[in-house]
Design a protein around this motif. Structure first.
Motif, short mmCIF file in Angstrom:
data_model
loop_
_atom_site.label_atom_id
_atom_site.label_comp_id
_atom_site.label_asym_id
_atom_site.label_seq_id
_atom_site.Cartn_x
_atom_site.Cartn_y
_atom_site.Cartn_z
N ALA A 127 42.57 23.90 25.80
CA ALA A 127 42.31 25.24 25.24
C ALA A 127 43.44 25.71 24.35
O ALA A 127 43.23 26.49 23.40
N GLY A 128 44.66 25.23 24.63
CA GLY A 128 45.80 25.62 23.80
C GLY A 128 45.70 25.11 22.37
O GLY A 128 46.40 25.60 21.48
N GLY A 129 44.84 24.13 22.12
CA GLY A 129 44.66 23.66 20.76
C GLY A 129 43.99 24.68 19.87
O GLY A 129 44.25 24.74 18.65
N ALA A 130 43.13 25.51 20.44
CA ALA A 130 42.46 26.59 19.68
C ALA A 130 43.21 27.90 19.80
O ALA A 130 43.21 28.70 18.87
N PHE A 131 43.86 28.10 20.96
CA PHE A 131 44.61 29.34 21.21
C PHE A 131 46.00 28.96 21.69
O PHE A 131 46.22 28.78 22.89
N PRO A 132 46.94 28.80 20.77
CA PRO A 132 48.28 28.34 21.14
C PRO A 132 48.89 29.17 22.27
O PRO A 132 48.87 30.40 22.23
N GLY A 133 49.40 28.46 23.27
CA GLY A 133 50.04 29.12 24.39
C GLY A 133 49.12 29.51 25.51
O GLY A 133 49.58 29.94 26.57
N LEU A 134 47.80 29.36 25.31
CA LEU A 134 46.87 29.80 26.35
C LEU A 134 46.88 28.87 27.55
O LEU A 134 46.74 29.32 28.69
N ALA A 135 47.03 27.57 27.32
CA ALA A 135 47.01 26.60 28.41
C ALA A 135 47.86 25.40 28.01
O ALA A 135 47.94 25.04 26.83
N PRO A 136 48.52 24.76 28.99
CA PRO A 136 49.36 23.58 28.67
C PRO A 136 48.51 22.36 28.36
O PRO A 136 47.30 22.33 28.65
N MET A 137 49.13 21.35 27.78
CA MET A 137 48.44 20.10 27.50
C MET A 137 48.00 19.44 28.80
O MET A 137 48.82 19.25 29.71
N PRO A 138 46.73 19.09 28.94
CA PRO A 138 46.26 18.49 30.19
C PRO A 138 46.68 17.04 30.30
O PRO A 138 46.89 16.35 29.30
N GLU A 139 46.78 16.57 31.54
CA GLU A 139 47.13 15.17 31.78
C GLU A 139 45.89 14.30 31.95
O GLU A 139 45.99 13.07 31.93
N ALA A 140 44.73 14.92 32.13
CA ALA A 140 43.48 14.18 32.33
C ALA A 140 42.34 14.99 31.73
O ALA A 140 42.46 16.21 31.55
N PRO A 141 41.22 14.36 31.40
CA PRO A 141 40.10 15.08 30.80
C PRO A 141 39.33 15.93 31.80
O PRO A 141 39.34 15.67 33.00
N SER A 142 38.68 16.94 31.28
CA SER A 142 37.74 17.74 32.07
C SER A 142 36.34 17.19 31.80
O SER A 142 35.79 17.41 30.72
N TRP A 143 35.79 16.46 32.75
CA TRP A 143 34.44 15.93 32.56
C TRP A 143 33.41 17.06 32.59
O TRP A 143 32.33 16.94 32.02
N TYR A 144 33.76 18.14 33.26
CA TYR A 144 32.91 19.34 33.29
C TYR A 144 32.62 19.81 31.87
O TYR A 144 31.47 20.02 31.49
N LEU A 145 33.68 19.96 31.06
CA LEU A 145 33.48 20.47 29.70
C LEU A 145 33.04 19.37 28.75
O LEU A 145 32.24 19.62 27.83
N THR A 146 33.54 18.14 28.95
CA THR A 146 33.15 17.05 28.06
C THR A 146 31.65 16.78 28.14
O THR A 146 30.98 16.60 27.12
N GLU A 147 31.10 16.77 29.36
CA GLU A 147 29.66 16.54 29.51
C GLU A 147 28.86 17.65 28.83
O GLU A 147 27.81 17.39 28.22
#
Length: 613
Positions: A490-510
């Motif tokens: 989410a930080g890619g669209a809103f800088p500072g909103l969330a840190p870089m994830p270490e694993a994918p969210s299959w919830y959102l990817t699906e």
């Protein structure tokens, strides 16, 4: 539409295989670990497009597209890809079946403690969740359809045995999921004067009418639904209160899990013991929409054509279809009640009877409202245009199509997301369910409504919104590393909103994949809306071209070998133009224009010849 669904799906497939396939083995789990829902979503990232987009099918090695083979190249060639997928599917169904042969539908790591509450126990994490029932319906239907087609394309005995085992496990899980949905349906009855009734009346009363008048009008519009609720006898959701009392109102839909005290559903399928319920008898909007979408898959054209349901599953499907229709009618009535100054759904944010309010609930209600409008013949451009306006406003409010300022409360819908509190039978909060799918759901709704509009301009405007939402989602993909190209950062669209994830969210990817599947179906299955003025213009051009062509034939203009070839070409173009006038008037007009230019050249040539030029 700038979105290229086919290419986007292929890119996601490349990223999925890169993330999950390691030295010949499938790696389960994502950001939230491994559970029955996340792992199903991980698998559906591949299986959903393969099942619903014909050009991306994987079940027949002889028909697998070369670009598909390239995208999934780590799995092997056209022959090996479906074999590898069979192994992955078998592994999933074994992982989520207990020793007694009973399918597991636990929420697991997707469930979180309430704010300030104690850590969840293993017993609480093992509770059955409606989201697992719903995603299992979609996954098992895709699996059974895959098996039915792939079985015809192979003669290997060991593979045929594996396919039989896979189909048997998928059928058991499908039946168990359907039973779970039947035991999670809720009809919540209350008086118009208690807190639930007052909140419902306040929400729907957009015309500021006296409360008594609102209650009477709402009950009148829901009269048939209240009568039909008495037909709900299987599973949960039975009405024991007196709905004939003029003070009574209700809600219907799906709770978060099996409702406490619900009796077992009798079935001839070997689904194992049916677990007792723990959920409160009240519908949750999120789980209602999830269940409704799954039931639509049960009754889809693909399910019918491939004969994916056995006789017992068809019986259960009919029971679920009744609940689907009742729920659709109820929520569409409430969302569009009054129909004068504005609909309740246009009064953002949506407020639930338990006092919660959020833009996300408005977004979810649009899905139910559209289903209801279409069912009662109110799905015209005027009504759907109002829903489209709601979607546009929601995109602005969520700062998807408007510039965001750091720390804005509106951004919380993206990360960490909406926290849905799950209550037990006494309405006591016991755990929470996190929902951060706002952008992907908005994209799905925009594409779906655009496909239903008949006005070409309105459709194009809504597809422009879809393009903007997709641009936003592209910014949220993981930018580098093993999981690059998947969601969600989410930080890619809103800088500072969330840190870089270490694993994918299959919830959102699906859900991103699901949106691309919807976009693919829009392009391949739904005709471009007919523009009345353009169609009339095209018909006029075709009529003039036919008249001039017939006149030249009468004059004997087309004599000689070269002119005969020209005549046949013109005749074929005219026939093609006439066939396309209704569905593709722009193309028909272009063909007619080409014919008119050819006829003009013929006429001009004849005139010059007669004048000796």
């Amino acid at each position: 539409m700038r979105i290229q669904p086919r290419q986007e799906i292929l890119d996601i497939w490349r990223a999925t295989v890169r993330s999950c396939w390691d030295n010949g083995e499938w790696r389960w789990g994502g950001r939230s670990g491994s559970n029955s829902i996340s792992d199903a979503e991980q698998l559906l990232t591949l299986l959903l497009p393969a099942a619903k987009v014909a050009e991306l099918s994987l079940d027949d090695p002889n028909r697998v597209d070369s670009e598909v083979i390239e995208a999934l190249g780590s799995l092997g060639d056209a022959v090996k890809i479906p074999r590898q997928l069979v192994g992955v599917m078998v592994d999933y169904f074994r992982r989520y079946t207990d020793e007694a042969g009973t399918p597991i539908f636990a929420g697991g790591s997707y469930l979180t403690p309430t704010e300030g509450g104690p850590p969840l126990t293993e017993e609480e994490r093992s509770l059955d969740i409606v989201d697992s029932f719903a995603v299992s319906v979609t996954l098992t239907l895709a699996t059974i359809g895959f098996v039915k087609v792939y079985r015809k394309a192979t003669q290997r005995r060991d593979l045929l045995v594996q396919l039989d085992e896979l189909e048997a496990m998928a059928n058991v899980r499908l039946t168990a999921a359907m039973v779970g949905l039947l035991r999670s349906f809720s009809t919540f009855v209350f008086t118009s004067t208690d807190q639930y009734g007052r909140r419902l009346c306040d929400m729907v009363n957009q015309d500021e009418l006296p409360r008594r008048e609102v209650v009477d009008a709402l009950r009148d519009q829901l009269r048939d639904t209240m009568a039909s609720l008495r037909s709900v006898l299987l599973g949960s959701g039975r009405v024991t209160e007196d709905l004939d009392n003029g003070e009574m109102l209700f809600e219907c839909g799906w709770s978060w899990g099996i409702i406490a005290g619900t009796e077992e559903v009798s079935t001839t399928e070997p689904i194992g013991p049916q677990r007792p319920g723990s959920a409160e008898n009240a519908p949750y909007l999120y789980f209602t929409v999830i269940a409704m979408d799954a039931i639509e898959d049960l009754n889809s054209e693909r399910t019918r054509l491939l004969g994916l349901l056995n006789e017992e599953q068809q019986r259960l499907s009919r029971a679920l279809q009744l609940r689907w229709e009742l729920t659709r009618t109820y929520w569409a009535t409430v969302a569009t009640f009054g129909n004068r100054r504005r609909w309740p759904i246009e009064d953002i944010p949506w407020r639930t009877t338990d006092g919660d309010r959020t833009d996300y609930y408005t977004l979810q209600t649009t899905s139910l409202a559209v289903k209801g409008l279409l069912a009662v013949g109110r799905g015209g451009d005027e009504e759907l245009g109002r829903i489209a306006s709601v979607l546009v406003e929601l995109a602005q409010r969520a700062r998807i199509t408007r510039r965001a300022s750091p720390g804005e409360p509106a951004l919380l819908v993206h990360a960490p997301g909406k926290q849905v509190i799950l209550n037990d039978e006494t309405s006591k909060p016991i755990m929470t369910w996190n929902v951060n799918e706002f952008s992907t759901v908005l994209l799905q709704r925009a594409v779906t409504v655009a496909g239903l509009l008949n006005n070409a301009r309105r459709r194009s405007e809504l597809l422009e919104l879809a393009d903007e939402v997709w641009d936003h989602l592209l910014l949220r993909r993981i930018p580098d590393g093993r999981h690059r190209g998947l969601w969600d950062h989410a930080g890619g669209a809103f800088p500072g909103l969330a840190p870089m994830p270490e694993a994918p969210s299959w919830y959102l990817t699906e859900r991103a994949v699901h949106a691309m599947v919807n976009a693919s179906q829009l392009l391949s299955e739904r005709p471009f809306p007919r523009a009345g003025g353009l169609a009339a213009y095209a018909q006029d051009l075709v009529d003039e071209a036919e008249y001039l062509f017939d006149r030249e034939l009468m004059r004997g203009t087309f004599s000689g070998v070269a002119m005969q070839r020209s005549m046949r070409s013109i005749r074929a173009s005219l026939r093609r133009a006439q066939l396309l006038v209704d569905e593709r008037p722009g193309t028909a007009a272009a063909l007619a224009n080409t014919v008119l230019l050819k006829l003009n050249d013929v006429t001009t040539g004849q005139q010059k010849a007669s004048e000796g030029i």
